[in-house]
Design a protein around this motif. Structure first.
Motif, PDB file in Angstrom:
ATOM      1  N   ILE A   1      -8.624 -49.236 -19.464  1.00 16.89           N
ATOM      2  CA  ILE A   1      -9.143 -49.564 -20.795  1.00 16.89           C
ATOM      3  C   ILE A   1     -10.333 -48.698 -21.188  1.00 16.89           C
ATOM      4  N   GLY A   2     -11.267 -48.477 -20.281  1.00 20.08           N
ATOM      5  CA  GLY A   2     -12.438 -47.661 -20.605  1.00 20.08           C
ATOM      6  C   GLY A   2     -12.053 -46.251 -21.020  1.00 20.08           C
ATOM      7  N   VAL A   3     -11.119 -45.665 -20.305  1.00 20.42           N
ATOM      8  CA  VAL A   3     -10.660 -44.315 -20.623  1.00 20.42           C
ATOM      9  C   VAL A   3      -9.932 -44.312 -21.965  1.00 20.42           C
ATOM     10  N   ARG A   4      -9.092 -45.307 -22.188  1.00 22.93           N
ATOM     11  CA  ARG A   4      -8.383 -45.386 -23.478  1.00 22.93           C
ATOM     12  C   ARG A   4      -9.362 -45.496 -24.635  1.00 22.93           C
ATOM     13  N   CYS A   5     -10.408 -46.284 -24.482  1.00 28.37           N
ATOM     14  CA  CYS A   5     -11.407 -46.426 -25.544  1.00 28.37           C
ATOM     15  C   CYS A   5     -12.057 -45.087 -25.851  1.00 28.37           C
ATOM     16  N   ARG A   6     -12.433 -44.343 -24.806  1.00 24.83           N
ATOM     17  CA  ARG A   6     -13.058 -43.036 -25.021  1.00 24.83           C
ATOM     18  C   ARG A   6     -12.094 -42.057 -25.680  1.00 24.83           C
ATOM     19  N   ILE A   7     -10.829 -42.092 -25.281  1.00 24.66           N
ATOM     20  CA  ILE A   7      -9.825 -41.207 -25.889  1.00 24.66           C
ATOM     21  C   ILE A   7      -9.637 -41.554 -27.357  1.00 24.66           C
ATOM     22  N   ILE A   8      -9.547 -42.832 -27.681  1.00 22.84           N
ATOM     23  CA  ILE A   8      -9.368 -43.266 -29.073  1.00 22.84           C
ATOM     24  C   ILE A   8     -10.531 -42.787 -29.932  1.00 22.84           C
ATOM     25  N   ILE A   9     -11.748 -42.930 -29.438  1.00 24.04           N
ATOM     26  CA  ILE A   9     -12.924 -42.492 -30.197  1.00 24.04           C
ATOM     27  C   ILE A   9     -12.879 -40.987 -30.421  1.00 24.04           C
ATOM     28  N   GLN A  10     -12.558 -40.225 -29.384  1.00 22.72           N
ATOM     29  CA  GLN A  10     -12.500 -38.770 -29.519  1.00 22.72           C
ATOM     30  C   GLN A  10     -11.358 -38.332 -30.427  1.00 22.72           C
ATOM     31  N   LEU A  11     -10.213 -38.981 -30.322  1.00 24.25           N
ATOM     32  CA  LEU A  11      -9.103 -38.674 -31.227  1.00 24.25           C
ATOM     33  C   LEU A  11      -9.495 -38.950 -32.672  1.00 24.25           C
ATOM     34  N   GLY A  12     -10.218 -40.022 -32.888  1.00 25.28           N
ATOM     35  CA  GLY A  12     -10.694 -40.338 -34.239  1.00 25.28           C
ATOM     36  C   GLY A  12     -11.560 -39.222 -34.792  1.00 25.28           C
TER      37      GLY A  12
END
Length: 69
Positions: free
Chosen positions: A15-26
């Motif tokens: 989950i932590g990695v997914r959150c960081r990826i989502i923010i960067q993709l945004g």
């Protein structure tokens, strides 16, 4: 923006990695389009994964969210 949803649905990544990826993709999508269009979706996806996430709580992100929180 389908990439944001794909990352949200990944089960192979924690989950932590997914959150960081989502923010960067945004950020990347916003830069590509030259406008702030992902903040509400990024905020909601990250908060669904991790309600205590503070990385998505920046003033920049929150100022573009139109619905109440």
């Amino acid at each position: 923006m389908k990439e944001l949803i794909e990352v949200f649905r990944m089960n192979e990544v924690n989950i932590g990695v997914r959150c960081r990826i989502i923010i960067q993709l945004g950020h990347a999508i916003n830069a590509e389009h030259g406008m702030n269009i992902t903040e509400p979706l990024v905020y909601e996806l990250v908060k669904q994964l991790d309600a205590d996430n503070k990385d998505v709580e920046s003033k920049k992100n929150k100022k573009h969210i139109k619905w109440p929180h």
